[in-house]
Structure formats: structure tokens, C-alpha cells
Design a protein around this motif. Structure first.
Motif, PDB file in Angstrom:
ATOM      1  N   GLY A 179      27.186  55.984  -2.697  1.00  0.00           N
ATOM      2  CA  GLY A 179      25.925  56.037  -3.424  1.00  0.00           C
ATOM      3  C   GLY A 179      25.726  54.946  -4.446  1.00  0.00           C
ATOM      4  O   GLY A 179      24.833  55.054  -5.296  1.00  0.00           O
ATOM      5  N   ILE A 180      26.570  53.907  -4.395  1.00  0.00           N
ATOM      6  CA  ILE A 180      26.411  52.780  -5.313  1.00  0.00           C
ATOM      7  C   ILE A 180      26.364  51.487  -4.503  1.00  0.00           C
ATOM      8  O   ILE A 180      26.472  51.511  -3.272  1.00  0.00           O
ATOM      9  N   LEU A 181      26.219  50.364  -5.181  1.00  0.00           N
ATOM     10  CA  LEU A 181      26.254  49.075  -4.498  1.00  0.00           C
ATOM     11  C   LEU A 181      27.451  48.287  -4.983  1.00  0.00           C
ATOM     12  O   LEU A 181      27.972  48.545  -6.073  1.00  0.00           O
ATOM     13  N   PRO A 182      27.929  47.318  -4.191  1.00  0.00           N
ATOM     14  CA  PRO A 182      29.003  46.460  -4.680  1.00  0.00           C
ATOM     15  C   PRO A 182      28.536  45.701  -5.917  1.00  0.00           C
ATOM     16  O   PRO A 182      27.476  45.078  -5.887  1.00  0.00           O
ATOM     17  N   PHE A 183      29.325  45.750  -6.994  1.00  0.00           N
ATOM     18  CA  PHE A 183      28.891  45.065  -8.208  1.00  0.00           C
ATOM     19  C   PHE A 183      29.893  44.007  -8.653  1.00  0.00           C
ATOM     20  O   PHE A 183      29.808  43.496  -9.767  1.00  0.00           O
ATOM     21  N   GLY A 184      30.811  43.634  -7.762  1.00  0.00           N
ATOM     22  CA  GLY A 184      31.778  42.591  -8.073  1.00  0.00           C
ATOM     23  C   GLY A 184      31.517  41.296  -7.332  1.00  0.00           C
ATOM     24  O   GLY A 184      32.408  40.453  -7.236  1.00  0.00           O
ATOM     25  N   GLY A 185      30.305  41.147  -6.800  1.00  0.00           N
ATOM     26  CA  GLY A 185      29.941  39.876  -6.195  1.00  0.00           C
ATOM     27  C   GLY A 185      29.809  39.864  -4.690  1.00  0.00           C
ATOM     28  O   GLY A 185      29.425  38.842  -4.111  1.00  0.00           O
ATOM     29  N   ALA A 186      30.097  40.974  -4.000  1.00  0.00           N
ATOM     30  CA  ALA A 186      30.051  40.964  -2.540  1.00  0.00           C
ATOM     31  C   ALA A 186      28.652  40.685  -2.007  1.00  0.00           C
ATOM     32  O   ALA A 186      28.491  40.001  -0.991  1.00  0.00           O
ATOM     33  N   THR A 187      27.628  41.215  -2.686  1.00  0.00           N
ATOM     34  CA  THR A 187      26.258  40.980  -2.205  1.00  0.00           C
ATOM     35  C   THR A 187      25.877  39.508  -2.325  1.00  0.00           C
ATOM     36  O   THR A 187      24.997  39.026  -1.599  1.00  0.00           O
ATOM     37  N   ILE A 188      26.521  38.783  -3.217  1.00  0.00           N
ATOM     38  CA  ILE A 188      26.227  37.366  -3.431  1.00  0.00           C
ATOM     39  C   ILE A 188      27.103  36.493  -2.544  1.00  0.00           C
ATOM     40  O   ILE A 188      26.623  35.588  -1.846  1.00  0.00           O
ATOM     41  N   ARG A 189      28.408  36.758  -2.559  1.00  0.00           N
ATOM     42  CA  ARG A 189      29.357  35.846  -1.923  1.00  0.00           C
ATOM     43  C   ARG A 189      29.601  36.130  -0.449  1.00  0.00           C
ATOM     44  O   ARG A 189      29.872  35.207   0.319  1.00  0.00           O
ATOM     45  N   LEU A 190      29.549  37.398  -0.043  1.00  0.00           N
ATOM     46  CA  LEU A 190      29.899  37.707   1.345  1.00  0.00           C
ATOM     47  C   LEU A 190      28.929  37.078   2.339  1.00  0.00           C
ATOM     48  O   LEU A 190      29.377  36.468   3.325  1.00  0.00           O
ATOM     49  N   PRO A 191      27.601  37.165   2.153  1.00  0.00           N
ATOM     50  CA  PRO A 191      26.705  36.487   3.091  1.00  0.00           C
ATOM     51  C   PRO A 191      26.943  34.987   3.150  1.00  0.00           C
ATOM     52  O   PRO A 191      26.852  34.369   4.213  1.00  0.00           O
ATOM     53  N   ARG A 192      27.253  34.385   2.020  1.00  0.00           N
ATOM     54  CA  ARG A 192      27.505  32.951   1.972  1.00  0.00           C
ATOM     55  C   ARG A 192      28.820  32.603   2.664  1.00  0.00           C
ATOM     56  O   ARG A 192      28.926  31.571   3.333  1.00  0.00           O
ATOM     57  N   ALA A 193      29.822  33.466   2.527  1.00  0.00           N
ATOM     58  CA  ALA A 193      31.146  33.161   3.065  1.00  0.00           C
ATOM     59  C   ALA A 193      31.247  33.418   4.564  1.00  0.00           C
ATOM     60  O   ALA A 193      31.910  32.658   5.276  1.00  0.00           O
ATOM     61  N   LEU A 215      26.388  47.152   4.883  1.00  0.00           N
ATOM     62  CA  LEU A 215      25.383  48.213   5.025  1.00  0.00           C
ATOM     63  C   LEU A 215      25.885  49.443   5.772  1.00  0.00           C
ATOM     64  O   LEU A 215      25.258  50.496   5.695  1.00  0.00           O
ATOM     65  N   THR A 216      27.004  49.310   6.489  1.00  0.00           N
ATOM     66  CA  THR A 216      27.551  50.466   7.202  1.00  0.00           C
ATOM     67  C   THR A 216      28.681  51.146   6.456  1.00  0.00           C
ATOM     68  O   THR A 216      28.927  52.341   6.649  1.00  0.00           O
ATOM     69  N   GLY A 217      29.393  50.382   5.616  1.00  0.00           N
ATOM     70  CA  GLY A 217      30.583  50.934   4.973  1.00  0.00           C
ATOM     71  C   GLY A 217      31.738  51.127   5.929  1.00  0.00           C
ATOM     72  O   GLY A 217      32.728  51.768   5.576  1.00  0.00           O
ATOM     73  N   ASP A 218      31.646  50.578   7.146  1.00  0.00           N
ATOM     74  CA  ASP A 218      32.712  50.733   8.134  1.00  0.00           C
ATOM     75  C   ASP A 218      33.957  49.947   7.726  1.00  0.00           C
ATOM     76  O   ASP A 218      33.878  48.956   6.998  1.00  0.00           O
ATOM     77  N   MET A 219      35.092  50.383   8.242  1.00  0.00           N
ATOM     78  CA  MET A 219      36.346  49.689   8.029  1.00  0.00           C
ATOM     79  C   MET A 219      36.528  48.616   9.102  1.00  0.00           C
ATOM     80  O   MET A 219      36.019  48.743  10.217  1.00  0.00           O
ATOM     81  N   PHE A 220      37.278  47.549   8.758  1.00  0.00           N
ATOM     82  CA  PHE A 220      37.607  46.539   9.761  1.00  0.00           C
ATOM     83  C   PHE A 220      39.033  46.053   9.539  1.00  0.00           C
ATOM     84  O   PHE A 220      39.613  46.234   8.459  1.00  0.00           O
ATOM     85  N   GLY A 261      28.396  34.574   6.661  1.00  0.00           N
ATOM     86  CA  GLY A 261      27.134  34.623   7.394  1.00  0.00           C
ATOM     87  C   GLY A 261      26.409  35.940   7.161  1.00  0.00           C
ATOM     88  O   GLY A 261      27.033  36.988   6.931  1.00  0.00           O
ATOM     89  N   TRP A 262      25.076  35.874   7.212  1.00  0.00           N
ATOM     90  CA  TRP A 262      24.257  37.039   6.892  1.00  0.00           C
ATOM     91  C   TRP A 262      24.550  38.233   7.792  1.00  0.00           C
ATOM     92  O   TRP A 262      24.785  39.349   7.320  1.00  0.00           O
ATOM     93  N   GLY A 263      24.542  38.025   9.083  1.00  0.00           N
ATOM     94  CA  GLY A 263      24.736  39.144  10.007  1.00  0.00           C
ATOM     95  C   GLY A 263      26.093  39.796   9.862  1.00  0.00           C
ATOM     96  O   GLY A 263      26.210  41.028   9.847  1.00  0.00           O
TER      97      GLY A 263
END
Length: 271
Positions: free
Chosen positions: A149-163, A174-179, A165-167
Motif C-alpha cells: 500500500g505504499i510506493l518505493p521512496f528510495g529512488g526506484a521510481t526514478i532510477r529503475l526505469p533509467r537503469a 507495478l506487480t510486486g512480483d519476485m525475480f 528500461g521503462w517496460g
């Protein structure tokens, strides 16, 4: 490959253990009984360790690792949740540096990561805020904030798409799935996968390799790359020649030239 056990000597007790190994500062999560879940004490002690790395000119590289079977299970919400105020979470004491570097201040030294077991939420974000990451082959990752029920607040929304790729980023954010570690390597979250139990040894080798280079040049290279990311190519380009001129008159530049001419390995001084 021989297994190396991370040191457990600490200058401060409890949640984070630190040790100097030459020019490398070892920073270890030390709450294995809770899968190294981060309570406020761990966050504060980690911030102070990053502050020490940033300030001390004798330290050239940080190596973040974890005691026990798991890197981190993420935030200890039972401890941290009630501390969230209207402006978020206050977790950086005087003398500390935010390890996730989302407050406008970046640590000036490179940071290498060694991860194993479970690496959730803030663990992934710490990798994204660092420079090189090594993962044990059985490591599992998850950016699971949306499941809490929260969002990542340590930079994942900023850095992960850049690192990665968006998809790829949205697939996991957005899924919270494990990998697994193979997926982490495929998308570029980590740079190497090694057999379980050898991640610290390999990360230390990389940290020591970085620490053997000219520290002023390493820090200038890191800083210019960050300017390019934060402010764009033009801002970074404008700094290249002035930085080259600044470094060219340092003692380390002379040492580097002598090493080139004599073929004797350089021992840099950071001057």
C-alpha cells in the motif's frame, strides 16, 4: 573459489558493522535474526557509515554487504511505520549521508554491493544508488511496495526505469512480483552473478581494484557521470576540460605517467 567470510568487527554495536580494510570501508547489515530488515536504528547507522565514507580522504570505496543468509527483507514496517510523519521519514542523523541519495546529496566515493538470499525494496534501491553490484546465484529480488500500500521512496521510481528500461521497470514495480538473479543480470540491475557464498569475496576484489586507481580521478569520473544523468549531457560536457586540467596537475597524474613510461604499477596517493 574459496569462500571468504565477511568481517564482523564493529566500531558501533547493533545494526550495522563497519571495518576499514586498506582504503575500503566495509559496511555490513547486522540484523540476521530479522533477515536484516531495516528498522530506524539500522537506517541511522547506515547513514552514519556513508557519512564516514564520504568525509574521510583515506577511504576510496565502500563495500556494502550483509551478515547472515539474507541481504535485507526491506523495511521493518512495524518499527518504521509509526515514525512516518507528514514530511516522510527522518533517518539521517547529523554527520550522516542518505545512502539512497534522494535528497540532493550524493556520496563522493564509489560503492560496491554484495547481495545474497532475499533482497527486497530498499535493498534494490540501494543497488540502484550504488555503482557495481555482485549477486549470489540464488538471490531473489522484489520491489514489493505496491503490495503493502505504499510506493518505493528510495529512488526506484526514478532510477529503475533509467537503469533497466521503462517496460522492465514497470513489470517489476507495478506487480510486486519476485525475480531471480538471472533476471537481475539480464536487465542490468546487477553486474555479476557468482556461486553462493562467494559474493563478498568477488565484491571485495572489485572494490580493491577500484581503490587501487587514482582516487581523485575515480571521484571525478563518478561525479561527471552523475552530472550527465542529473543535469544532462551539456552540463557534463562543460565540465570535462576543466576537470581534465585540474587532474593533470595532481601528483597522482605524475605517478600515472611515470607508471606508463616505466611499466611499474602505480601506487596512488590521492593528491
Amino acid at each position: 573459489m574459496t569462500e571468504t567470510t565477511p568481517p564482523t568487527t564493529s566500531v558501533q554495536p547493533n545494526r550495522v558493522v563497519i571495518e576499514r580494510l586498506g582504503h575500503v570501508l566495509l559496511i555490513g547489515f547486522n540484523r540476521p535474526e530479522k533477515r536484516n530488515a531495516a528498522d530506524l536504528a539500522l537506517l541511522e547507522q547506515l547513514s552514519l557509515a556513508y557519512g564516514e565514507l564520504d568525509r574521510d580522504p583515506d577511504l576510496r570505496v565502500g563495500l556494502v554487504h550483509a551478515i547472515g543468509d539474507h541481504f535485507t527483507a526491506g523495511l521493518d514496517l512495524a518499527d518504521v511505520g509509526p515514525r512516518l510523519g507528514a514530511t516522510g521519514l527522518d533517518m539521517v542523523p547529523e554527520g550522516g549521508v542518505n545512502p539512497w541519495q534522494v535528497d540532493g546529496h550524493s556520496v563522493s566515493k564509489p560503492v560496491v554491493m554484495a547481495v545474497q538470499g532475499t533482497c527486497l525494496t530498499l535493498g534494490i534501491e540501494l543497488i540502484l544508488a550504488s555503482d557495481v553490484a555482485v549477486a549470489a546465484e540464488s538471490t531473489v529480488f522484489g520491489q514489493i511496495e505496491v503490495s503493502r500500500g505504499i510506493l518505493p521512496f528510495g529512488g526506484a521510481t526514478i532510477r529503475l526505469p533509467r537503469a533497466i528500461g521503462w517496460g522492465n521497470a514497470m513489470r517489476w514495480l507495478l506487480t510486486g512480483d519476485m525475480f531471480d538473479a538471472r533476471e537481475a543480470l539480464r536487465i542490468g540491475l546487477v553486474q555479476e552473478i557468482v556461486p553462493d557464498g562467494t559474493q563478498f569475496e568477488r565484491a571485495l576484489a572489485l572494490a580493491e581494484r577500484i581503490a587501487a586507481q587514482a582516487p581523485l580521478a575515480v571521484q571525478a569520473t563518478l561525479a561527471n557521470a552523475r552530472v550527465a544523468v542529473r543535469a544532462g549531457d551539456a552540463a557534463a560536457e562543460a565540465q570535462l576540460q576543466p576537470e581534465l586540467a585540474r587532474l593533470a596537475v595532481t601528483k597522482d597524474a605524475r605517478i600515472g605517467m611515470e607508471s606508463f613510461l616505466t611499466r611499474v604499477p602505480a601506487v596512488f596517493e590521492g593528491r
